[in-house]
Design an enzyme around this catalytic site. Structure first.
Site, PDB file in Angstrom:
ATOM      1  N   ASP A 122       0.845  -1.180   0.000  1.00 32.40           N
ATOM      2  CA  ASP A 122       0.000   0.000   0.000  1.00 32.40           C
ATOM      3  C   ASP A 122       0.892   1.246   0.000  1.00 32.40           C
ATOM      4  O   ASP A 122       2.106   1.170   0.201  1.00 32.40           O
ATOM      5  CB  ASP A 122      -0.957  -0.040   1.201  1.00 32.40           C
ATOM      6  CG  ASP A 122      -2.185   0.816   0.978  1.00 32.40           C
ATOM      7  OD1 ASP A 122      -2.160   1.686   0.095  1.00 32.40           O
ATOM      8  OD2 ASP A 122      -3.174   0.626   1.706  1.00 32.40           O
ATOM      9  N   GLU A 168     -10.162   6.670   4.873  1.00 31.75           N
ATOM     10  CA  GLU A 168      -9.066   6.178   5.715  1.00 31.75           C
ATOM     11  C   GLU A 168      -9.132   6.761   7.131  1.00 31.75           C
ATOM     12  O   GLU A 168     -10.203   6.982   7.675  1.00 31.75           O
ATOM     13  CB  GLU A 168      -7.718   6.427   5.021  1.00 31.75           C
ATOM     14  CG  GLU A 168      -7.673   5.744   3.642  1.00 31.75           C
ATOM     15  CD  GLU A 168      -6.295   5.730   3.023  1.00 31.75           C
ATOM     16  OE1 GLU A 168      -5.304   5.477   3.727  1.00 31.75           O
ATOM     17  OE2 GLU A 168      -6.199   5.946   1.798  1.00 31.75           O
TER      18      GLU A 168
HETATM   19  C1  BGC Z   1      -5.111   2.933   0.428  1.00 30.42           C
HETATM   20  C2  BGC Z   1      -5.387   1.904  -0.606  1.00 30.42           C
HETATM   21  C3  BGC Z   1      -5.347   2.516  -1.969  1.00 30.42           C
HETATM   22  C4  BGC Z   1      -4.028   3.213  -2.177  1.00 30.42           C
HETATM   23  C5  BGC Z   1      -3.925   3.926  -3.489  1.00 30.42           C
HETATM   24  C6  BGC Z   1      -3.864   3.693   0.131  1.00 30.42           C
HETATM   25  O1  BGC Z   1      -3.693   4.719   1.028  1.00 30.42           O
HETATM   26  O2  BGC Z   1      -4.975   2.318   1.692  1.00 30.42           O
HETATM   27  O3  BGC Z   1      -6.625   1.295  -0.350  1.00 30.42           O
HETATM   28  O4  BGC Z   1      -5.548   1.537  -2.927  1.00 30.42           O
HETATM   29  O5  BGC Z   1      -3.821   4.161  -1.170  1.00 30.42           O
HETATM   30  O6  BGC Z   1      -4.691   5.054  -3.519  1.00 30.42           O
HETATM   31  C1  BGC Z   2      -3.608   9.538  -1.671  1.00 26.73           C
HETATM   32  C2  BGC Z   2      -4.417   8.301  -1.461  1.00 26.73           C
HETATM   33  C3  BGC Z   2      -3.726   7.479  -0.468  1.00 26.73           C
HETATM   34  C4  BGC Z   2      -3.428   8.236   0.807  1.00 26.73           C
HETATM   35  C5  BGC Z   2      -2.604   7.437   1.748  1.00 26.73           C
HETATM   36  C6  BGC Z   2      -3.353  10.222  -0.375  1.00 26.73           C
HETATM   37  O1  BGC Z   2      -2.517  11.284  -0.577  1.00 26.73           O
HETATM   38  O2  BGC Z   2      -4.264  10.375  -2.557  1.00 26.73           O
HETATM   39  O3  BGC Z   2      -4.598   7.608  -2.642  1.00 26.73           O
HETATM   40  O4  BGC Z   2      -4.538   6.408  -0.196  1.00 26.73           O
HETATM   41  O5  BGC Z   2      -2.734   9.405   0.540  1.00 26.73           O
HETATM   42  O6  BGC Z   2      -2.802   7.746   3.074  1.00 26.73           O
END
Ligand code: BGC
Ligand code: BGC
Length: 847
Positions: free
Chosen positions: A330, A529
């Site tokens: 991730d 998140e």
């Molecule tokens: C998320 C994932 C996601 C990835 C890409 C991460 O922060 O936990 O679920 O696929 O970012 O955006």
């Molecule tokens: C991104 C997400 C990712 C996240 C991680 C963001 O900056 O756009 O895709 O999941 O950071 O915490």
């Protein structure tokens, strides 16, 4: 092999039983070094992963591998974010993959038109195929978070988030959703979606709970195969791209839904039995259906981060469950593995990951990985295995023959984005996902009378779509960014008008014509998140205001229906008591008309559709996680059962917390509880804690007073005279806060500020932390450029402080503004927030 020694059962060290739950005490005889969690691969199901490559396909993979240089191999296992990499850099570094994170779009525009996404896909493809003579050309693969439809694209069909789909209990519907999503992804040229999320959330305080179908492993497992087949097609050796399909990814491996207190990216302190039976359950159908990729979780199991967990990634997933696909990490999650940083993590490769999601860290990670492969820190056998798995994904997709993205079937058929037949599937999904919790007979409402639609969520498509919609947090949008979509209000209005009735929208409930029925739409606002993590199961106070509207309408004798937009069950007894009917809409997405379908009767007065939704997890009677249940898992009323008597519920949330949440340090001119505002010399000495205003500090050369912002005296003004010792305004706390999770995403420190005179010298911004020299200082030139006399919200990415050297795990002052000269400014609010909330975003050094 290290893992074999650890897990063979040979006693190497006394194992601390306390590290596992009591249930796992039966594993006592097995021992392991205290830093590793115990894993018994032999207790996990053995799966026959389907054959997805022909012999020629595998031979092609091996032939390529044999031709590749070490540099090319390292490039293949790295995935960069389109916001931080150019096609030219992809060409230079031979990177294997790109992704678009939640906030990334072509040319830095999240809302870029579909044509630009496809054009960028072509550019990355061309770069990947532009090789030196004799060097193999390996097409790039692009991954995207199409987690509820192709949800980063303006105009795409947005499906209900998974929690709503869990309520529908309809695997066939799930497969059709997967098919539609795959088709829409293909239109803009991507080949891989980071979906489905197969989390089995056990604590709905978790900000990602809505991404999981259900808290019940069997229900989740019953959907996984359908979604994978919908996205990828049935497992076969036929290239995925030869059909209307894309590669899928089950995430986040493993037990992302099991973290203590529902903390995102936290630790799952559970036994291996729970791990396997609850959180492992969805991976069985995932393997059987040949899922192409698995994404590891940010979280840890008993203290060991999944991205570095060899026992689970290699011994269980790859060896025992025979996973033949690719394991991707991730977003910079490898940096959280013990001993690793965003810039280097050989441990993750050793553990079995095949591709690093290294959005902005790809260059430093490439350099370190190359060095580690050269000096043997990373074994060549492991690197070759990882590269082979990347190549197999590409071979399986059919990328080597597919040509450039815009030349492929479905590409550029923009009329398919949000096509009527796609929206029809989404509207069906909305209908099937709605759960009716109360109905004293007011539903279905007669569509030929006058209907009031109230509540702050009634006419807001972004709100009804939730996080992971156009932007990461799903915030900062208005209805104009959703062409072709229908808000809940619009859906009701259209249906009512078609039946000869009339409808009126009044968010605060102040109607012009007395209605026959009022529908009040309320609930959560979007989040993604960790920004959605909450301390207790309730709405923030400002989101509870529509409940007052319900009470008022009810007191006026108007039959009232509550419709709740939410990613999770929450304590809302006041609303359940006040309204005559209560329907949970979850996060329905772009087809708000599906709600009208369920609430309104046909002209014959009969329901147009029967309710099908059942709770995908229990509904709580209080705001306490693990507290009493109000409605059990599986509950949901049907029209056929007729009206139900209601017993008034106790209106006691059962917790000490009022639901206002963290992340706000200073608001309306007042520090949040446990935070204090101080004025001191630039070196921190001679400090005064400001409790009342007006106040003076620094022997009279700093004066603090109240000023208005939003509300009367909603801000504090600082008038500071020039002095060699300078001055600092600081917001601090005694108990250090851990902002590392927030720092990993696009979270900003937002300061709502007004310059009251032009600045004599630049202001500097710092964060302080517990312990010596772990803070950081960042000059913010943007302050000097602010218009005098005007309120502005200045955002500084938390990453800027980390890049400047701050230890974000133990921050004692997230905000400190220092001036070396005279300064006059006012502060209204200091809080964490997202990009869309800032008027000005500060430039900062990048990592
Ligand atoms: C998320 C994932 C996601 C990835 C890409 C991460 O922060 O936990 O679920 O696929 O970012 O955006
Ligand atoms: C991104 C997400 C990712 C996240 C991680 C963001 O900056 O756009 O895709 O999941 O950071 O915490």
């Amino acid at each position: 092999m290290l893992s074999k020694t650890i897990f063979s059962g040979a006693a190497t060290a006394a194992f601390a039983v306390s590290a596992l739950s009591a249930q796992a005490a039966i594993d006592e005889s097995i021992t392991a070094p205290a830093s590793e969690a115990i894993v018994h691969p032999e207790q996990w199901p053995e799966v026959a992963f389907p054959t997805v490559l022909t012999e020629e396909g595998e031979a092609h993979v091996q032939a390529l591998l044999a031709q590749m240089t070490l540099e090319q191999k390292v490039g293949q296992i790295i995935q960069a974010d389109i916001a931080s990499v150019t096609p030219e850099e992809v060409r230079e570094y031979r990177l294997g993959s790109v992704l678009n994170g939640g906030n990334s779009g072509p040319g830095g525009d999240d809302l870029a038109p579909a044509e630009e996404w496809l054009a960028l896909a072509d550019a990355f493809y061309a770069a990947s195929m532009d090789t030196a003579p004799g060097e193999p050309a390996i097409p790039i693969v692009w991954g995207t978070d199409a987690v509820h439809g192709h949800s980063n694209i303006v105009g795409a069909t947005i499906f209900p988030h998974n929690v709503g789909l869990g309520a529908a209990r309809d695997p066939d519907l799930i497969e059709r959703i997967g098919q539609v999503t795959a088709v829409e992804i293909r239109v803009t040229g991507q080949e891989w979606t980071f979906a489905p999320t197969v989390a089995v959330p056990q604590d709905y305080r978790w900000g990602r709970a809505y991404e999981g179908y259900s808290s019940d492993p069997a229900l989740v497992a019953s959907y996984v195969g359908s979604m994978i087949r919908g996205l990828q097609g049935p497992p076969s050796t036929k290239p995925i791209l030869s059909g209307p399909h894309v590669a899928a990814s089950t995430k986040h491996f493993l037990a992302d839904g099991a973290t203590t207190d529902g903390k995102d990216q936290g630790d799952a302190a559970i036994s291996e039995i729970e791990l396997r039976l609850i959180h492992g359950a969805p991976y069985l159908p995932a393997m059987e259906n040949g899922v192409a990729t698995v994404m590891t979780s940010f979280s840890s199991w008993n203290g060991v981060k999944l991205s570095g967990h060899r026992g689970l990634v290699t011994d269980v997933l790859k060896e025992r469950m025979n996973f033949g696909g690719l394991v991707v990490t991730d977003w910079n999650a490898h940096g959280q593995v013990a001993g690793c940083s965003n810039a280097s993590c050989p441990k993750a490769v050793d553990a079995g990951i095949d591709m690093f999601m290294a959005p902005d860290s790809w260059r430093s990670l490439y350099n370190s990985t190359l060095a580690e492969a050269r000096d043997g820190t990373i074994s060549m056998a492991r690197l070759d295995d990882a590269v082979a798995r990347v190549l197999r994904l590409k071979q399986r997709l059919g990328l080597f023959e597919a040509g450039k993205p815009s030349a492929r079937a479905l590409s550029g058929k923009y009329e398919l984005l949000g096509a009527d037949e796609h929206r029809a599937v989404a509207r069906e999904a909305v209908r099937k996902s709605l759960v009716m919790l109360k109905n004293n007979g007011v539903l279905p409402a007669k569509p030929d009378g006058h209907i009031l639609v109230a509540g702050d969520g009634a006419d807001d498509i972004a709100r009804q779509s939730g996080g992971w919609t156009l932007s990461w947090q799903g915030t900062g949008m208005d209805n104009s960014q959703f062409p072709g979509a229908t808000s809940l209000w619009r859906g009701i209005e259209q249906a009512v008008e078609a039946s000869g009735g009339s409808a009126e929208l009044a968010p605060n409930g102040e109607y012009e014509q007395r209605p026959d029925v009022a529908i009040v739409v309320f609930g959560e606002t979007p989040y993604a998140e960790f920004q959605g993590d909450i301390a207790s199961l309730q709405l923030r106070p400002e989101l509870r205001r529509p409940i007052e509207t319900m009470r008022r309408l009810k007191a006026e004798g108007i039959p009232t229906v509550a419709v709740m937009i939410t990613g999770r069950p929450l304590y809302v007894n006041e609303a359940l008591n006040s309204a005559d009917a209560f329907v949970v809409a979850w996060l329905p997405g772009s087809e708000g008309a599906g709600v009208a379908d369920m609430l309104l009767a046909g002209v014959d007065g009969e329901p147009a559709f029967e309710f099908q939704g059942r709770l995908p997890t229990a509904w709580p009677a209080t705001a306490q996680h693990g507290g009493p249940t109000l409605f059990p898992f599986g509950y949901g009323l049907r029209y056929a059962e007729g009206a139900r008597a209601w017993t008034t519920l106790a209106e006691d949330n059962g917790v000490d917390d009022d639901g206002s949440g963290g992340g706000v340090f200073f608001d309306k001119g007042v520090p949040a509880s446990s935070w204090s505002l101080t004025v001191a010399r630039a070196d921190g000495s001679d400090s005064l804690r400001v409790t009342t205003v007006p106040a003076t500090a620094l022997s009279g050369r700093a004066r603090i007073s109240a000023t208005d912002h939003d509300v009367q005296e909603g801000a504090r003004s600082f008038a500071i005279d020039a002095h060699p010792a300078g001055a600092a305004v600081e917001l601090g706390t005694h108990d250090a806060v851990d902002l590392s999770r927030e720092t990993n995403g696009d979270v900003l420190l937002l300061t709502t500020v007004r310059l009251d005179a032009p600045l004599a010298a630049p202001l500097r911004m710092s964060v302080l932390c517990e312990g010596a020299s772990c803070g950081a200082d960042v000059p913010i030139a943007e302050f000097g450029a602010l218009p005098v006399g005007q309120w502005q919200t200045v955002g500084v990415l938390l990453k800027c402080f980390r890049a400047a050297g701050a230890d974000m795990t133990r921050i004692t002052a997230p905000f400190r503004l220092t001036t070396s000269d005279a300064a006059q400014f006012s502060l209204a609010r200091i809080a964490l927030g997202s990009l869309s909330e800032a008027d000005v975003i500060a430039q900062c050094p990048t990592e």
